[in-house]
Motif scaffolding. Structure first.
Motif, PDB file in Angstrom:
ATOM      1  N   LEU A  18       0.828  -1.196   0.000  1.00 37.27           N
ATOM      2  CA  LEU A  18       0.000   0.000   0.000  1.00 37.27           C
ATOM      3  C   LEU A  18       0.873   1.261   0.000  1.00 37.27           C
ATOM      4  O   LEU A  18       0.571   2.243  -0.693  1.00 37.27           O
ATOM      5  N   ALA A  19       1.967   1.220   0.754  1.00 35.06           N
ATOM      6  CA  ALA A  19       2.893   2.354   0.775  1.00 35.06           C
ATOM      7  C   ALA A  19       3.475   2.615  -0.607  1.00 35.06           C
ATOM      8  O   ALA A  19       3.668   3.765  -1.005  1.00 35.06           O
ATOM      9  N   ASP A  20       3.736   1.544  -1.346  1.00 33.01           N
ATOM     10  CA  ASP A  20       4.251   1.700  -2.709  1.00 33.01           C
ATOM     11  C   ASP A  20       3.219   2.368  -3.617  1.00 33.01           C
ATOM     12  O   ASP A  20       3.577   3.080  -4.562  1.00 33.01           O
ATOM     13  N   ALA A  88      19.593  -3.140 -10.570  1.00 30.30           N
ATOM     14  CA  ALA A  88      18.672  -3.854  -9.678  1.00 30.30           C
ATOM     15  C   ALA A  88      18.208  -2.951  -8.546  1.00 30.30           C
ATOM     16  O   ALA A  88      17.021  -2.929  -8.196  1.00 30.30           O
ATOM     17  N   MET A  89      19.125  -2.185  -7.973  1.00 30.87           N
ATOM     18  CA  MET A  89      18.726  -1.288  -6.895  1.00 30.87           C
ATOM     19  C   MET A  89      17.840  -0.167  -7.427  1.00 30.87           C
ATOM     20  O   MET A  89      16.827   0.200  -6.798  1.00 30.87           O
ATOM     21  N   ARG A  90      18.198   0.379  -8.574  1.00 29.49           N
ATOM     22  CA  ARG A  90      17.381   1.441  -9.173  1.00 29.49           C
ATOM     23  C   ARG A  90      15.957   0.945  -9.423  1.00 29.49           C
ATOM     24  O   ARG A  90      14.982   1.632  -9.106  1.00 29.49           O
ATOM     25  N   THR A  91      15.836  -0.245  -9.966  1.00 34.16           N
ATOM     26  CA  THR A  91      14.519  -0.812 -10.241  1.00 34.16           C
ATOM     27  C   THR A  91      13.739  -1.044  -8.955  1.00 34.16           C
ATOM     28  O   THR A  91      12.532  -0.773  -8.884  1.00 34.16           O
ATOM     29  N   PHE A  92      14.428  -1.536  -7.926  1.00 30.53           N
ATOM     30  CA  PHE A  92      13.756  -1.789  -6.655  1.00 30.53           C
ATOM     31  C   PHE A  92      13.189  -0.499  -6.086  1.00 30.53           C
ATOM     32  O   PHE A  92      12.031  -0.454  -5.647  1.00 30.53           O
ATOM     33  N   VAL A  93      13.993   0.560  -6.090  1.00 21.21           N
ATOM     34  CA  VAL A  93      13.532   1.832  -5.526  1.00 21.21           C
ATOM     35  C   VAL A  93      12.351   2.384  -6.334  1.00 21.21           C
ATOM     36  O   VAL A  93      11.380   2.897  -5.766  1.00 21.21           O
ATOM     37  N   ALA A 101      11.167   4.304   1.231  1.00 18.89           N
ATOM     38  CA  ALA A 101      11.104   5.506   2.056  1.00 18.89           C
ATOM     39  C   ALA A 101      11.001   5.149   3.533  1.00 18.89           C
ATOM     40  O   ALA A 101      11.590   5.818   4.389  1.00 18.89           O
ATOM     41  N   ALA A 102      10.264   4.092   3.841  1.00 19.87           N
ATOM     42  CA  ALA A 102      10.163   3.637   5.228  1.00 19.87           C
ATOM     43  C   ALA A 102      11.529   3.221   5.750  1.00 19.87           C
ATOM     44  O   ALA A 102      11.890   3.511   6.902  1.00 19.87           O
ATOM     45  N   SER A 156      16.172   8.045  -6.047  1.00 21.11           N
ATOM     46  CA  SER A 156      15.213   8.860  -5.297  1.00 21.11           C
ATOM     47  C   SER A 156      14.783  10.074  -6.102  1.00 21.11           C
ATOM     48  O   SER A 156      13.594  10.445  -6.114  1.00 21.11           O
ATOM     49  N   LEU A 157      15.718  10.714  -6.794  1.00 22.17           N
ATOM     50  CA  LEU A 157      15.372  11.850  -7.645  1.00 22.17           C
ATOM     51  C   LEU A 157      14.474  11.414  -8.794  1.00 22.17           C
ATOM     52  O   LEU A 157      13.521  12.125  -9.168  1.00 22.17           O
ATOM     53  N   GLU A 158      14.755  10.247  -9.338  1.00 24.52           N
ATOM     54  CA  GLU A 158      13.940   9.754 -10.452  1.00 24.52           C
ATOM     55  C   GLU A 158      12.502   9.502 -10.002  1.00 24.52           C
ATOM     56  O   GLU A 158      11.547   9.893 -10.688  1.00 24.52           O
ATOM     57  N   VAL A 159      12.347   8.882  -8.841  1.00 22.68           N
ATOM     58  CA  VAL A 159      11.012   8.601  -8.309  1.00 22.68           C
ATOM     59  C   VAL A 159      10.258   9.903  -8.043  1.00 22.68           C
ATOM     60  O   VAL A 159       9.049  10.008  -8.282  1.00 22.68           O
ATOM     61  N   ALA A 160      10.975  10.907  -7.559  1.00 22.17           N
ATOM     62  CA  ALA A 160      10.350  12.184  -7.219  1.00 22.17           C
ATOM     63  C   ALA A 160      10.122  13.078  -8.431  1.00 22.17           C
ATOM     64  O   ALA A 160       9.581  14.177  -8.292  1.00 22.17           O
ATOM     65  N   GLY A 161      10.524  12.606  -9.622  1.00 24.88           N
ATOM     66  CA  GLY A 161      10.365  13.415 -10.819  1.00 24.88           C
ATOM     67  C   GLY A 161      11.324  14.584 -10.859  1.00 24.88           C
ATOM     68  O   GLY A 161      11.002  15.654 -11.404  1.00 24.88           O
ATOM     69  N   GLY A 162      12.508  14.381 -10.278  1.00 21.99           N
ATOM     70  CA  GLY A 162      13.455  15.473 -10.157  1.00 21.99           C
ATOM     71  C   GLY A 162      14.281  15.769 -11.391  1.00 21.99           C
ATOM     72  O   GLY A 162      15.011  16.761 -11.423  1.00 21.99           O
ATOM     73  N   PHE A 163      14.207  14.914 -12.409  1.00 21.65           N
ATOM     74  CA  PHE A 163      14.971  15.148 -13.632  1.00 21.65           C
ATOM     75  C   PHE A 163      14.068  15.809 -14.674  1.00 21.65           C
ATOM     76  O   PHE A 163      13.136  15.182 -15.174  1.00 21.65           O
ATOM     77  N   GLN A 164      14.366  17.040 -15.006  1.00 22.27           N
ATOM     78  CA  GLN A 164      13.494  17.832 -15.867  1.00 22.27           C
ATOM     79  C   GLN A 164      14.005  17.992 -17.296  1.00 22.27           C
ATOM     80  O   GLN A 164      13.235  18.316 -18.194  1.00 22.27           O
TER      81      GLN A 164
END
Length: 203
Positions: A18-20, A88-93, A101-102, A156-164
């Motif tokens: 649910l958090a995801d 693998a780590m990038r995909t997991f995040v 985040a937890a 984390s930046l990618e998930v947050a949409g930080g790359f413009q």
């Protein structure tokens, strides 16, 4: 009585999923109960509260992240291990940003906290990614911190949409890992070249 089939583990899994979906900051006991089809008080038969649940999610996330990297690099070393482990780590995040985040918010509660073992497993996975570069032991911690900072920061930046910028994000990630690979190889070469010559044999 607790609902049949409901355990601390199943509550944690459901909460992590649910958090995801909705974000870790939006996760609450009532939402988890609704997802499981129970009343909120029923959850307290399995977890002591939201803090306990968040901690359990963090442990789950770190173990899963360690497993993902381990599986990706199994039987590989050097450049190939770095490339596969990093992806693998990038995909997991990206796929599990809520539970990740937890994990970032969690802190060990004592020396016997299973979170410590889970965190150590992730560190061991990063160390395995560096296997084959023959990094000087004195520089190992610096390499691990660099790898953690880069992988965590980028994902984390990618998930947050930080790359413009319009440049492809995958291309940038590949460029970054290639840059790290060359840097690690150069570090290894420099360390090897600066080593003092071997003394006369006493055999």
């Amino acid at each position: 009585m607790p609902r049949a089939g409901l355990t601390a583990a199943t509550v944690t899994e459901a909460a992590a999923a649910l958090a995801d979906e909705i974000g870790f900051d939006q996760l609450g006991m009532a939402a988890v109960a609704e997802r499981l089809g129970v009343r909120t008080p029923s959850l307290y038969k399995h977890v002591t509260g939201q803090t306990d649940l968040a901690h359990r999610i963090a442990i789950l996330a770190m173990n899963q992240c360690a497993d993902a990297i381990r599986d990706a690099i199994q039987g590989r070393s050097g450049t190939e291990a770095l490339v596969r482990g990093a992806q693998a780590m990038r995909t997991f995040v990206k796929d599990h940003h809520g539970r990740y985040a937890a994990a970032n918010a969690a802190r060990p509660t004592g020396p016997d906290d299973p979170l410590i073992d889970a965190l150590n497993r992730v560190v061991d996975s990063w160390a395995a990614m560096l296997h084959g570069y023959q990094i000087d032991p004195d520089q190992q911690i610096h390499a691990l911190r660099m790898l953690r900072t880069v992988l965590h920061g980028y994902a984390s930046l990618e998930v947050a949409g930080g790359f413009q910028y319009a440049t492809d994000i995958d291309d940038s990630f590949t460029w970054m890992i290639d840059f790290i690979d060359h840097g690690l190889q150069e570090t290894t070469a420099t360390s090897t070249n600066s080593a003092p010559p071997a003394g006369p044999s006493r055999a």
